[in-house]
Structure formats: structure tokens, C-alpha cells
Design a protein around this motif. Structure first.
Motif, PDB file in Angstrom:
ATOM      1  N   VAL A 181       0.835  -1.209   0.000  1.00 15.80           N
ATOM      2  CA  VAL A 181       0.000   0.000   0.000  1.00 15.80           C
ATOM      3  C   VAL A 181       0.871   1.261   0.000  1.00 15.80           C
ATOM      4  O   VAL A 181       1.803   1.389   0.793  1.00 15.80           O
ATOM      5  CB  VAL A 181      -0.950  -0.010   1.226  1.00 15.80           C
ATOM      6  CG1 VAL A 181      -1.644   1.338   1.403  1.00 15.80           C
ATOM      7  CG2 VAL A 181      -1.986  -1.126   1.088  1.00 15.80           C
ATOM      8  N   ALA A 182       0.543   2.186  -0.915  1.00 14.13           N
ATOM      9  CA  ALA A 182       1.385   3.380  -1.086  1.00 14.13           C
ATOM     10  C   ALA A 182       0.693   4.678  -0.671  1.00 14.13           C
ATOM     11  O   ALA A 182       1.303   5.744  -0.733  1.00 14.13           O
ATOM     12  CB  ALA A 182       1.830   3.479  -2.535  1.00 14.13           C
ATOM     13  N   ASP A 183      -0.572   4.599  -0.258  1.00 11.30           N
ATOM     14  CA  ASP A 183      -1.289   5.842   0.069  1.00 11.30           C
ATOM     15  C   ASP A 183      -1.672   5.959   1.549  1.00 11.30           C
ATOM     16  O   ASP A 183      -2.619   6.659   1.906  1.00 11.30           O
ATOM     17  CB  ASP A 183      -2.529   6.005  -0.831  1.00 11.30           C
ATOM     18  CG  ASP A 183      -3.494   4.830  -0.732  1.00 11.30           C
ATOM     19  OD1 ASP A 183      -3.190   3.858   0.001  1.00 11.30           O
ATOM     20  OD2 ASP A 183      -4.558   4.870  -1.384  1.00 11.30           O
ATOM     21  N   GLN A 184      -0.936   5.252   2.412  1.00  9.17           N
ATOM     22  CA  GLN A 184      -1.079   5.437   3.859  1.00  9.17           C
ATOM     23  C   GLN A 184       0.270   5.942   4.378  1.00  9.17           C
ATOM     24  O   GLN A 184       1.298   5.320   4.114  1.00  9.17           O
ATOM     25  CB  GLN A 184      -1.441   4.122   4.560  1.00  9.17           C
ATOM     26  CG  GLN A 184      -2.870   3.658   4.327  1.00  9.17           C
ATOM     27  CD  GLN A 184      -3.134   2.287   4.946  1.00  9.17           C
ATOM     28  OE1 GLN A 184      -2.472   1.881   5.900  1.00  9.17           O
ATOM     29  NE2 GLN A 184      -4.078   1.557   4.398  1.00  9.17           N
ATOM     30  N   TYR A 185       0.233   7.064   5.107  1.00 16.02           N
ATOM     31  CA  TYR A 185       1.467   7.710   5.554  1.00 16.02           C
ATOM     32  C   TYR A 185       1.554   7.752   7.076  1.00 16.02           C
ATOM     33  O   TYR A 185       0.557   7.991   7.763  1.00 16.02           O
ATOM     34  CB  TYR A 185       1.557   9.136   4.999  1.00 16.02           C
ATOM     35  CG  TYR A 185       1.698   9.158   3.504  1.00 16.02           C
ATOM     36  CD1 TYR A 185       2.952   9.162   2.907  1.00 16.02           C
ATOM     37  CD2 TYR A 185       0.566   9.123   2.688  1.00 16.02           C
ATOM     38  CE1 TYR A 185       3.088   9.148   1.528  1.00 16.02           C
ATOM     39  CE2 TYR A 185       0.690   9.113   1.302  1.00 16.02           C
ATOM     40  CZ  TYR A 185       1.953   9.115   0.728  1.00 16.02           C
ATOM     41  OH  TYR A 185       2.079   9.088  -0.639  1.00 16.02           O
ATOM     42  N   GLY A 186       2.749   7.517   7.583  1.00 19.42           N
ATOM     43  CA  GLY A 186       2.974   7.564   9.026  1.00 19.42           C
ATOM     44  C   GLY A 186       4.460   7.562   9.335  1.00 19.42           C
ATOM     45  O   GLY A 186       5.285   7.832   8.462  1.00 19.42           O
ATOM     46  N   SER A 187       4.788   7.228  10.570  1.00 18.09           N
ATOM     47  CA  SER A 187       6.196   7.165  10.989  1.00 18.09           C
ATOM     48  C   SER A 187       6.452   5.826  11.669  1.00 18.09           C
ATOM     49  O   SER A 187       5.792   5.504  12.653  1.00 18.09           O
ATOM     50  CB  SER A 187       6.522   8.289  11.977  1.00 18.09           C
ATOM     51  OG  SER A 187       6.154   9.532  11.437  1.00 18.09           O
ATOM     52  N   PRO A 188       7.399   5.042  11.162  1.00 17.98           N
ATOM     53  CA  PRO A 188       7.737   3.783  11.819  1.00 17.98           C
ATOM     54  C   PRO A 188       8.333   4.031  13.215  1.00 17.98           C
ATOM     55  O   PRO A 188       8.908   5.099  13.465  1.00 17.98           O
ATOM     56  CB  PRO A 188       8.780   3.157  10.893  1.00 17.98           C
ATOM     57  CG  PRO A 188       8.603   3.859   9.578  1.00 17.98           C
ATOM     58  CD  PRO A 188       8.162   5.241   9.928  1.00 17.98           C
ATOM     59  N   THR A 189       8.194   3.060  14.087  1.00 18.72           N
ATOM     60  CA  THR A 189       8.756   3.154  15.440  1.00 18.72           C
ATOM     61  C   THR A 189       9.500   1.869  15.780  1.00 18.72           C
ATOM     62  O   THR A 189       8.903   0.793  15.816  1.00 18.72           O
ATOM     63  CB  THR A 189       7.644   3.357  16.496  1.00 18.72           C
ATOM     64  OG1 THR A 189       6.818   4.453  16.113  1.00 18.72           O
ATOM     65  CG2 THR A 189       8.233   3.611  17.876  1.00 18.72           C
ATOM     66  N   TYR A 190      10.786   1.994  16.023  1.00 20.89           N
ATOM     67  CA  TYR A 190      11.578   0.850  16.481  1.00 20.89           C
ATOM     68  C   TYR A 190      11.305   0.697  17.977  1.00 20.89           C
ATOM     69  O   TYR A 190      11.549   1.624  18.760  1.00 20.89           O
ATOM     70  CB  TYR A 190      13.052   1.133  16.201  1.00 20.89           C
ATOM     71  CG  TYR A 190      14.011   0.015  16.543  1.00 20.89           C
ATOM     72  CD1 TYR A 190      13.610  -1.316  16.595  1.00 20.89           C
ATOM     73  CD2 TYR A 190      15.359   0.300  16.787  1.00 20.89           C
ATOM     74  CE1 TYR A 190      14.505  -2.329  16.890  1.00 20.89           C
ATOM     75  CE2 TYR A 190      16.272  -0.707  17.075  1.00 20.89           C
ATOM     76  CZ  TYR A 190      15.840  -2.023  17.129  1.00 20.89           C
ATOM     77  OH  TYR A 190      16.734  -3.023  17.429  1.00 20.89           O
ATOM     78  N   ALA A 191      10.771  -0.451  18.362  1.00 19.26           N
ATOM     79  CA  ALA A 191      10.372  -0.669  19.764  1.00 19.26           C
ATOM     80  C   ALA A 191      11.529  -0.468  20.742  1.00 19.26           C
ATOM     81  O   ALA A 191      11.314  -0.067  21.887  1.00 19.26           O
ATOM     82  CB  ALA A 191       9.765  -2.065  19.932  1.00 19.26           C
ATOM     83  N   ALA A 192      12.763  -0.704  20.286  1.00 14.55           N
ATOM     84  CA  ALA A 192      13.930  -0.495  21.154  1.00 14.55           C
ATOM     85  C   ALA A 192      14.076   0.984  21.511  1.00 14.55           C
ATOM     86  O   ALA A 192      14.443   1.341  22.641  1.00 14.55           O
ATOM     87  CB  ALA A 192      15.202  -0.989  20.471  1.00 14.55           C
ATOM     88  N   ASP A 193      13.758   1.871  20.553  1.00 16.34           N
ATOM     89  CA  ASP A 193      13.823   3.316  20.806  1.00 16.34           C
ATOM     90  C   ASP A 193      12.702   3.753  21.747  1.00 16.34           C
ATOM     91  O   ASP A 193      12.910   4.605  22.616  1.00 16.34           O
ATOM     92  CB  ASP A 193      13.710   4.096  19.490  1.00 16.34           C
ATOM     93  CG  ASP A 193      14.901   3.887  18.567  1.00 16.34           C
ATOM     94  OD1 ASP A 193      15.972   3.486  19.072  1.00 16.34           O
ATOM     95  OD2 ASP A 193      14.769   4.104  17.352  1.00 16.34           O
ATOM     96  N   LEU A 194      11.525   3.174  21.562  1.00 11.51           N
ATOM     97  CA  LEU A 194      10.390   3.483  22.448  1.00 11.51           C
ATOM     98  C   LEU A 194      10.710   3.054  23.877  1.00 11.51           C
ATOM     99  O   LEU A 194      10.464   3.798  24.831  1.00 11.51           O
ATOM    100  CB  LEU A 194       9.122   2.789  21.928  1.00 11.51           C
ATOM    101  CG  LEU A 194       7.840   2.950  22.756  1.00 11.51           C
ATOM    102  CD1 LEU A 194       7.438   4.409  22.923  1.00 11.51           C
ATOM    103  CD2 LEU A 194       6.690   2.149  22.125  1.00 11.51           C
ATOM    104  N   ALA A 195      11.294   1.861  24.019  1.00 15.39           N
ATOM    105  CA  ALA A 195      11.685   1.365  25.351  1.00 15.39           C
ATOM    106  C   ALA A 195      12.694   2.312  25.999  1.00 15.39           C
ATOM    107  O   ALA A 195      12.567   2.664  27.174  1.00 15.39           O
ATOM    108  CB  ALA A 195      12.277  -0.043  25.229  1.00 15.39           C
ATOM    109  N   ALA A 196      13.670   2.764  25.219  1.00 18.89           N
ATOM    110  CA  ALA A 196      14.694   3.683  25.733  1.00 18.89           C
ATOM    111  C   ALA A 196      14.067   4.998  26.197  1.00 18.89           C
ATOM    112  O   ALA A 196      14.453   5.563  27.226  1.00 18.89           O
ATOM    113  CB  ALA A 196      15.754   3.952  24.662  1.00 18.89           C
ATOM    114  N   ALA A 197      13.071   5.476  25.442  1.00 16.73           N
ATOM    115  CA  ALA A 197      12.382   6.721  25.805  1.00 16.73           C
ATOM    116  C   ALA A 197      11.642   6.569  27.131  1.00 16.73           C
ATOM    117  O   ALA A 197      11.664   7.463  27.986  1.00 16.73           O
ATOM    118  CB  ALA A 197      11.411   7.126  24.694  1.00 16.73           C
ATOM    119  N   ILE A 198      11.000   5.423  27.329  1.00 11.41           N
ATOM    120  CA  ILE A 198      10.253   5.167  28.570  1.00 11.41           C
ATOM    121  C   ILE A 198      11.213   5.111  29.760  1.00 11.41           C
ATOM    122  O   ILE A 198      10.951   5.710  30.811  1.00 11.41           O
ATOM    123  CB  ILE A 198       9.433   3.859  28.461  1.00 11.41           C
ATOM    124  CG1 ILE A 198       8.332   4.017  27.403  1.00 11.41           C
ATOM    125  CG2 ILE A 198       8.821   3.467  29.813  1.00 11.41           C
ATOM    126  CD1 ILE A 198       7.662   2.718  26.996  1.00 11.41           C
TER     127      ILE A 198
END
Length: 288
Positions: A181-198
Motif C-alpha cells: 500500500v502506497a497511500d497510507q502515511y505515518g512514521s515507523p517506530t523501532y520498539a527499542a527506541d520506544l523502550a529507551a524513551a520510557i
């Protein structure tokens, strides 16, 4: 000597939970990783009793019903509601009772995706799926019953569990051509980065309740995301861009769900990596 901080993690077998397990040896922190077998989140008495016994200072709620399409089925709607909404209320009440702080993970699916610029935490939510609606109810219950920090995230992937990145790697090895699918836009999230942020939020010693957004920096489409994966794994598989209309699913997805991360950066000083940089890290783990 200072007492270590006790952190309870729910949904610890998921992508985020698995990344948080990497912090288990961190000095000054004691983790209690739970999943369905050890803690029945949908049973209020169980939650209250467990929390009174463990008495954590922080609770990271990564547990969720994430079968987005299945949630549209009549029978599954109740389960999604129980896990994504009611259980969050039980946890929030129990946090207040024992004086714990709740970090609750939510989603970009609380928005309808009709925006043309990144969503701020204060923007009006309007979910277009059962999953999104139940996650929004969970946010509301978390805010009602305790001083929660709610983190909305999106397009989560990791070297653990099932996710888009691992699916693409598998499909590209199996097929000469795939459609994305080419018409849905967002931002990927690496779970390791999310964990580090928490972990950074907990270590900051600051607590500013409210809703925050966290994804990796930058925006892309699923098609471009697949193209970046293809490049990094040196695949020769051809990727065809297709419209959402050619890939119908039971649950509607937001067409545009880029999240504005100003709040988390300004309040907690979180430095967020670009999505391509993090994708490279994850792939080097999957394909050393």
C-alpha cells in the motif's frame, strides 16, 4: 543507600516488553515482567491484589489486544474492549491505590487519518476502527483514575515478535514480486527506541502527566518503508505500489497518522532517532 525503583511491565512478551527486558540488569531498577499467565489484567480483583503485593513505583502497560482486523468481529469486540479499555481502568485505579505512576501505551489509531499535518496530542481523536475506539477508551480511563503518562505510538517493529519489517523480509525471500500500500502515511517506530524513551522518562525524576506522542523522526508510506527494507537486505524482489482500495481490510486504517512529538522532546528532553537509522539497526540484528 538508595532503594532501587520497582517497575512492573505488562504485556512483557510483546515487542515493547521484549525490548524492555533488555534493561533487566540496569542498576537501580528492579523489573517485574508479567504476561497473561502471571497477571489477569481483565480481572479487577486480580489486578488490585497483584499490585498490593508487588507495590511497584512505576507500571508500564504494554499489554493490548492488537489484532486490528479481528477486533471488527462481533465476538472479538468484547475481548478488545476488555483488554484495551477496562483493564487499563483497573490498572489505573490500582496505581492510585499503591501510589504507582502509570506509563500507558496507546496508538495513532485514535485518529481518523484525515489530517494533512502531524497530529498533536491535543487534536481531537476520532477512531475509525474498533481497535482505535477501544484504545481511546483506555486512554480516557487511565486519565480518569490516575496521573498517567500516555504514550501514543505507531507502526511498531522490532527484532522480536511479528511485525511489518519481519513480514517484508520473509516475503521478499519467498516471492519475486509483492504489492504494498502506497497511500497510507505515518512514521515507523523501532520498539527499542520506544523502550529507551520510557526508561529515560522514569530516570528523569520528572513526572508531567498527560498525553505524548512517540515515533521515530520523519514520515513515509508503507510502500517507501518496504523499499527501505528491500535496500537494506539487498533484495531483488520487485515492489508494486497499490492503493488502499486494492487491499481491503475489515478495519479501516488512518490514511495519514504522522504524530507531532514536540511535547515529549520539550518535557523530557528525549532525543529521537530518524526512522531509517533505526531500521538499519534493527535489520543488522535480524541479519547480522
Amino acid at each position: 543507600m538508595e532503594q532501587p525503583v520497582k517497575i512492573l511491565v505488562t504485556g512483557s512478551n510483546g515487542q515493547l516488553g521484549s525490548e524492555l527486558r533488555q534493561y533487566a540488569g540496569l542498576p537501580g531498577m528492579i523489573f517485574d515482567f508479567t504476561e497473561r499467565a502471571t497477571l489477569q489484567l481483565t480481572n479487577e480483583a486480580d489486578v488490585r491484589e497483584y499490585m498490593e503485593q508487588v507495590r511497584p513505583q512505576y507500571v508500564i502497560n504494554g499489554a493490548a489486544y492488537t489484532a486490528v482486523d479481528k477486533a471488527e468481529e462481533t465476538g472479538a469486540q468484547e475481548e478488545a474492549e476488555a483488554v484495551n479499555a477496562r483493564a487499563v481502568g483497573y490498572l489505573a485505579k490500582a496505581c492510585t491505590a499503591v501510589g504507582a505512576k502509570l506509563v500507558h501505551i496507546s496508538t495513532d489509531y485514535v485518529f481518523d487519518g484525515t489530517a494533512s499535518q502531524s497530529y498533536k496530542p491535543s487534536d481531537h481523536p476520532n477512531p475509525v476502527s474498533v481497535y482505535g475506539a477501544t484504545k481511546l477508551k483506555g486512554e480516557e480511563l487511565a486519565e480518569r483514575y490516575t496521573d498517567a503518562v500516555i504514550l501514543r505510538t505507531a507502526w511498531v517493529y522490532s527484532s522480536f515478535g511479528k511485525n511489518f519489517v519481519k513480514t517484508m523480509i520473509r516475503l521478499m525471500a519467498e516471492k519475486p514480486v509483492i504489492n504494498v500500500v502506497a497511500d497510507q502515511y505515518g512514521s515507523p517506530t523501532y520498539a527499542a527506541d520506544l523502550a529507551a524513551a520510557i526508561i529515560s522518562i522514569i530516570q528523569s525524576g520528572k513526572w508531567v502527566r498527560g498525553i505524548y506522542h512517540y515515533t521515530n523522526e520523519g514520515e513515509t508510506s508503507w510502500y517507501e518503508f518496504a523499499g527501505a527494507i528491500r535496500e537494506l537486505i539487498h533484495s531483488t524482489c520487485m515492489i508494486n505500489p497499490i492503493p488502499t482500495a486494492d487491499y481491503p481490510t475489515p478495519a479501516r486504517r488512518p490514511a495519514y497518522s504522522v504524530l507531532d512529538k514536540t511535547g515529549i522532546k520539550e518535557t523530557y528532553g528525549i532525543i529521537i532517532p530518524a526512522w531509517r537509522e533505526s531500521l538499519e539497526k534493527c535489520i543488522s540484528k535480524l541479519q547480522p
